[in-house]
Structures are given as C-alpha cells and as structure tokens.
Scaffold this motif. Sequence first.
Motif, PDB file in Angstrom:
ATOM      1  N   UNK A   1      84.038 -44.651 -17.227  1.00  0.00           N
ATOM      2  CA  UNK A   1      84.717 -45.117 -18.428  1.00  0.00           C
ATOM      3  C   UNK A   1      84.165 -44.385 -19.638  1.00  0.00           C
ATOM      4  N   UNK A   2      85.072 -43.887 -20.463  1.00  0.00           N
ATOM      5  CA  UNK A   2      84.686 -43.177 -21.671  1.00  0.00           C
ATOM      6  C   UNK A   2      84.434 -44.131 -22.826  1.00  0.00           C
ATOM      7  N   UNK A   3      83.905 -43.587 -23.888  1.00  0.00           N
ATOM      8  CA  UNK A   3      83.672 -44.354 -25.110  1.00  0.00           C
ATOM      9  C   UNK A   3      84.992 -44.740 -25.754  1.00  0.00           C
ATOM     10  N   UNK A   4      84.962 -45.800 -26.540  1.00  0.00           N
ATOM     11  CA  UNK A   4      86.107 -46.178 -27.368  1.00  0.00           C
ATOM     12  C   UNK A   4      86.120 -45.233 -28.561  1.00  0.00           C
ATOM     13  N   UNK A   5      87.257 -44.604 -28.804  1.00  0.00           N
ATOM     14  CA  UNK A   5      87.383 -43.644 -29.905  1.00  0.00           C
ATOM     15  C   UNK A   5      88.491 -44.078 -30.851  1.00  0.00           C
TER      16      UNK A   5
ATOM     17  N   UNK B   1      88.080 -37.011 -26.752  1.00  0.00           N
ATOM     18  CA  UNK B   1      86.711 -37.476 -26.988  1.00  0.00           C
ATOM     19  C   UNK B   1      86.300 -38.526 -25.962  1.00  0.00           C
ATOM     20  N   UNK B   2      87.169 -39.483 -25.700  1.00  0.00           N
ATOM     21  CA  UNK B   2      86.854 -40.525 -24.717  1.00  0.00           C
ATOM     22  C   UNK B   2      86.715 -39.902 -23.325  1.00  0.00           C
ATOM     23  N   UNK B   3      87.596 -38.977 -22.992  1.00  0.00           N
ATOM     24  CA  UNK B   3      87.533 -38.309 -21.696  1.00  0.00           C
ATOM     25  C   UNK B   3      86.247 -37.505 -21.555  1.00  0.00           C
TER      26      UNK B   3
ATOM     27  N   UNK C   1      95.403 -45.288 -35.843  1.00  0.00           N
ATOM     28  CA  UNK C   1      96.274 -46.454 -35.739  1.00  0.00           C
ATOM     29  C   UNK C   1      95.792 -47.435 -34.677  1.00  0.00           C
ATOM     30  N   UNK C   2      94.671 -47.154 -34.081  1.00  0.00           N
ATOM     31  CA  UNK C   2      94.100 -48.005 -33.045  1.00  0.00           C
ATOM     32  C   UNK C   2      93.079 -47.212 -32.256  1.00  0.00           C
ATOM     33  N   UNK C   3      92.522 -47.832 -31.254  1.00  0.00           N
ATOM     34  CA  UNK C   3      91.502 -47.188 -30.439  1.00  0.00           C
ATOM     35  C   UNK C   3      92.096 -46.602 -29.166  1.00  0.00           C
ATOM     36  N   UNK C   4      91.393 -45.602 -28.651  1.00  0.00           N
ATOM     37  CA  UNK C   4      91.731 -45.022 -27.356  1.00  0.00           C
ATOM     38  C   UNK C   4      90.485 -45.081 -26.493  1.00  0.00           C
ATOM     39  N   UNK C   5      90.672 -45.539 -25.265  1.00  0.00           N
ATOM     40  CA  UNK C   5      89.594 -45.518 -24.279  1.00  0.00           C
ATOM     41  C   UNK C   5      90.210 -45.182 -22.925  1.00  0.00           C
ATOM     42  N   UNK C   6      89.547 -44.304 -22.194  1.00  0.00           N
ATOM     43  CA  UNK C   6      90.064 -43.901 -20.889  1.00  0.00           C
ATOM     44  C   UNK C   6      89.020 -44.112 -19.800  1.00  0.00           C
TER      45      UNK C   6
END
Length: 105
Positions: free
Chosen positions: A20-24, A95-97, A28-33
């Motif tokens: 799991x990647x970091x929350x970035x 970044x999350x990836x 308009x919201x967060x992305x996490x992968x």
Amino acid sequence: PSAVTSPIPVSGQYRNGEYTGNVEDAYYGNVQVKVTISNGKISNVQFLDYPRDQNTSVIINQTAIPILKQEVIQAQSANVDIVSGATETSEAFIKSLLSALSKAV
C-alpha cells in the motif's frame, strides 16, 4: 512523464505481495493505491482512494484510472505519462505508487 523515477529492484524483480502506498494530495481529494506483485512483476494496481466528491472528478477519474493502471502494468514501473485532463490525480497516483513500489524492492 514524471520527473521521479521508479525504484528498480536489484534482482530485476519486485518481491511478491501487496503493498500500500502513501496517501497523496490530488488537490480535489486524496489518492492512495495498492500494488500487487506476482512472480516478481506488477500484476495489479488498485485505487483505495481517489477524488470522487464532485461530478467532474468522477467523470475525469472514470477515464484516468483505467489508463493509469494499464500503463503501470505495461511499463512495470511508475514511469508513466500523466493523463491529460487528470494531472493532479496522475501526479498523486505516481507518488503513491512510488511509495508502494519502494516497499517491494
């Protein structure tokens, strides 16, 4: 393409598992992968979070998410192009990836 380079495993393969990647912040919201590694290769990328509070974000990400996932699996790295019209989501995704892949080397 992103100016940040993807971690390259020394053995030429990533370690199997789910990372799991970091929350970035995507403005308009967060992305996490979460990335899945099978047989030393990226086999899946799952979006755990992405901007979807506004109709525009939903429409943009319905297009961008499948493109980003496909590009990563094809490239076997986070060195993918930003999806036009989804710059903030693309940059946060990369970044999350990157943070997830860094755990797999």
